[in-house]
Design an enzyme around this catalytic site. Structure first.
Site, short mmCIF file in Angstrom:
data_model
loop_
_atom_site.label_atom_id
_atom_site.label_comp_id
_atom_site.label_asym_id
_atom_site.label_seq_id
_atom_site.Cartn_x
_atom_site.Cartn_y
_atom_site.Cartn_z
N SER A 110 0.83 -1.21 0.00
CA SER A 110 0.00 0.00 0.00
C SER A 110 0.86 1.25 0.00
O SER A 110 1.95 1.28 0.58
CB SER A 110 -0.86 -0.02 1.27
OG SER A 110 -1.36 1.26 1.55
N GLU B 92 0.29 3.58 1.79
CA GLU B 92 0.42 3.98 3.20
C GLU B 92 1.80 3.61 3.75
O GLU B 92 2.21 4.12 4.79
CB GLU B 92 -0.67 3.33 4.04
CG GLU B 92 -2.03 3.98 3.91
CD GLU B 92 -2.06 5.42 4.43
OE1 GLU B 92 -1.83 5.63 5.62
OE2 GLU B 92 -2.30 6.33 3.62
N TYR C 36 -1.59 0.54 10.56
CA TYR C 36 -1.87 -0.12 9.28
C TYR C 36 -0.65 -0.04 8.36
O TYR C 36 -0.22 -1.05 7.79
CB TYR C 36 -3.08 0.54 8.60
CG TYR C 36 -3.28 0.06 7.19
CD1 TYR C 36 -3.86 -1.16 6.92
CD2 TYR C 36 -2.84 0.83 6.10
CE1 TYR C 36 -4.01 -1.62 5.62
CE2 TYR C 36 -2.99 0.38 4.80
CZ TYR C 36 -3.58 -0.85 4.56
OH TYR C 36 -3.71 -1.30 3.26
O1 F7E Z 1 -8.78 8.31 3.75
C1 F7E Z 1 -9.16 11.82 4.91
C2 F7E Z 1 -8.27 10.90 5.71
O2 F7E Z 1 -9.84 6.26 4.68
C3 F7E Z 1 -8.26 9.18 2.76
C4 F7E Z 1 -7.13 2.29 2.26
O3 F7E Z 1 -7.65 1.54 1.20
O4 F7E Z 1 -5.88 3.64 0.75
C5 F7E Z 1 -6.82 3.70 1.81
O5 F7E Z 1 -6.31 4.42 2.91
C6 F7E Z 1 -7.98 10.54 3.34
C7 F7E Z 1 -7.21 10.54 4.67
O6 F7E Z 1 -8.15 6.08 2.77
C8 F7E Z 1 -12.51 11.55 6.25
O7 F7E Z 1 -7.76 11.57 6.86
C9 F7E Z 1 -11.15 13.14 5.69
O8 F7E Z 1 -6.22 11.52 4.62
O9 F7E Z 1 -10.36 6.95 2.31
P1 F7E Z 1 -9.38 6.86 3.38
P2 F7E Z 1 -6.61 5.95 3.20
O10 F7E Z 1 -6.42 6.18 4.65
O11 F7E Z 1 -5.82 6.81 2.26
C10 F7E Z 1 -4.64 3.01 1.05
C11 F7E Z 1 -3.82 2.95 -0.21
C12 F7E Z 1 -4.79 1.71 1.74
O12 F7E Z 1 -3.98 0.80 1.58
C13 F7E Z 1 -5.86 1.61 2.77
O13 F7E Z 1 -6.16 0.26 3.06
O14 F7E Z 1 -9.23 11.17 3.63
N1 F7E Z 1 -10.52 11.97 5.43
N2 F7E Z 1 -12.37 12.91 6.19
C14 F7E Z 1 -11.33 10.96 5.78
N3 F7E Z 1 -11.18 9.63 5.70
C15 F7E Z 1 -12.21 8.84 6.10
N4 F7E Z 1 -12.09 7.50 6.00
N5 F7E Z 1 -13.38 9.39 6.58
C16 F7E Z 1 -13.60 10.74 6.68
O15 F7E Z 1 -14.64 11.19 7.11
#
Ligand code: F7E
Length: 328
Positions: A127, A129, A151
């Site tokens: 990932s 990440e 993670y």
């Molecule tokens: O967050 C911001 C949050 O949870 C993206 C997973 O598939 O991709 C994914 O990880 C961004 C972050 O994805 C909210 O702070 C704002 O900066 O959609 P996400 P992620 O953390 O990038 C990678 C490649 C993986 O491998 C992971 O498994 O959005 N954000 N407001 C928020 N995020 C969430 N979830 N919810 C909110 O309300």
């Protein structure tokens, strides 16, 4: 006929990958937790349309015995290890189970393959990440890892395990370092789907606000169905290797929001509340992937770009009124 085994077969990526492998004539097997088998309506919705074409086996990443038994029974030619606790926010809330499932689970799958089918080709779902607080942009296969969440840390450990099994035991083991990839099948907790559903629910009069966290974070968002093609291609090469899969574009959460609400003829500013409770203890601010190695060696390129992806997700949720009414 080639046999493929997919862990995490109920997930977004696995559903597209299983379709792709079935179209290529593979016999497809998947590992699912017993609880999912007992609750097919809620847990198997992404693969409902292909359930009669694939074989499901109960197993858990927490049990080496269960993984070993499935690998021994299926004897796959290719194994796609997609199962993980993949929600970054939750990994802060329960780091212990995230590390346990993601690291030991990967070790169990690799070990079972080494013992039972060492000729099996193995794909590990790395990932972006893992790059986390990266010092350079865009990130490629040589960019040092600086994970910012349990993670991310678990994914770095799985990446190292995969490379170590390749180097120590000569396994054909590859890692895809996939940047964010989305679709109408994305889980509801991830920001893109939360926004798409939020916009659709507001449009249909089911909600009047949407609470989000950090809108300034930037991600490289692609289409999941494109990304599973890269997984498949990695296992068809002469030699195992690791690849960054991305679009080489970056956009903020705010840009996603603006566009998504515009697709529903709404102005996001009228409905969105920024809630500090949703912020993460440590944020990844900027990710953008350089996929030139994948393009050169695999012949892979993304076909869906940002605007098209946002529209695809919002349109799908707007059409899905019945599901939205039951979604809380
Ligand atoms: O967050 C911001 C949050 O949870 C993206 C997973 O598939 O991709 C994914 O990880 C961004 C972050 O994805 C909210 O702070 C704002 O900066 O959609 P996400 P992620 O953390 O990038 C990678 C490649 C993986 O491998 C992971 O498994 O959005 N954000 N407001 C928020 N995020 C969430 N979830 N919810 C909110 O309300």
């Amino acid at each position: 006929m080639k046999r493929a085994l997919i862990t995490g077969v109920t997930g977004q990526d696995a559903s597209y990958l299983a379709e792709l492998l079935l179209n290529k004539g593979y016999e497809v097997h998947g590992i699912v937790r017993r609880v999912a088998l007992e609750d097919p309506v809620h847990r198997l919705w992404r693969i409902r349309h292909i359930l009669d074409k694939i074989t499901l086996h109960a197993g858990s990443l927490e049990s080496y015995a269960s993984i070993f038994n499935v690998v021994e029974k299926v004897r796959p030619d290719e194994c796609y290890h997609l199962a993980a606790q993949s929600f970054v926010t939750y990994s802060f809330e329960d780091a212990f189970s995230t590390l346990n499932t993601n690291i030991n689970g990967t070790l169990f799958v690799l070990s079972a393959i080494k013992e039972k089918v060492p000729e099996c080709r193995f794909y590990y779902a790395g990932s972006s990440e893992m790059f986390g607080h990266a010092k350079t942009t865009p990130q490629n296969e040589n960019t040092p890892f600086y994970p910012r969440s349990p993670y991310g840390i678990s994914k770095v450990a799985g990446f190292d395990l995969t490379r170590n099994f390749r180097e120590s035991y000569n396994l054909f083991a590859c890692s895809g370092i996939l940047f964010n990839h989305e679709s109408p099948r994305r889980g509801f907790e991830f920001v893109t789907r939360k926004i798409a559903i939020g916009a659709a629910r507001i449009k249909l009069g089911l909600d009047d606000e949407l609470r989000l966290g950090n809108l300034e974070a930037k991600r490289d968002w692609g289409f999941a169905a494109d990304y599973v093609k890269a997984m498949y291609l990695m296992l068809q090469q002469d030699d195992p290797d690791d690849y960054v899969i991305a679009t080489n574009e970056t956009h903020s959460v705010k840009e996603f929001l603006e566009l998504a609400f515009a697709c529903a003829d709404l102005n996001w500013k009228d409905y969105v509340i920024v809630d500090k409770q949703v912020y993460r203890p440590a944020e990844v601010y900027l990710l953008m992937g350089d996929y030139s190695k994948g393009k050169k060696k695999l012949g892979w390129e993304p076909t869906v770009r940002f605007e098209e992806l946002v529209k695809m997700m919002v349109d799908a949720d707007l059409k899905n009124g019945e599901m939205l009414r039951s979604h809380t």
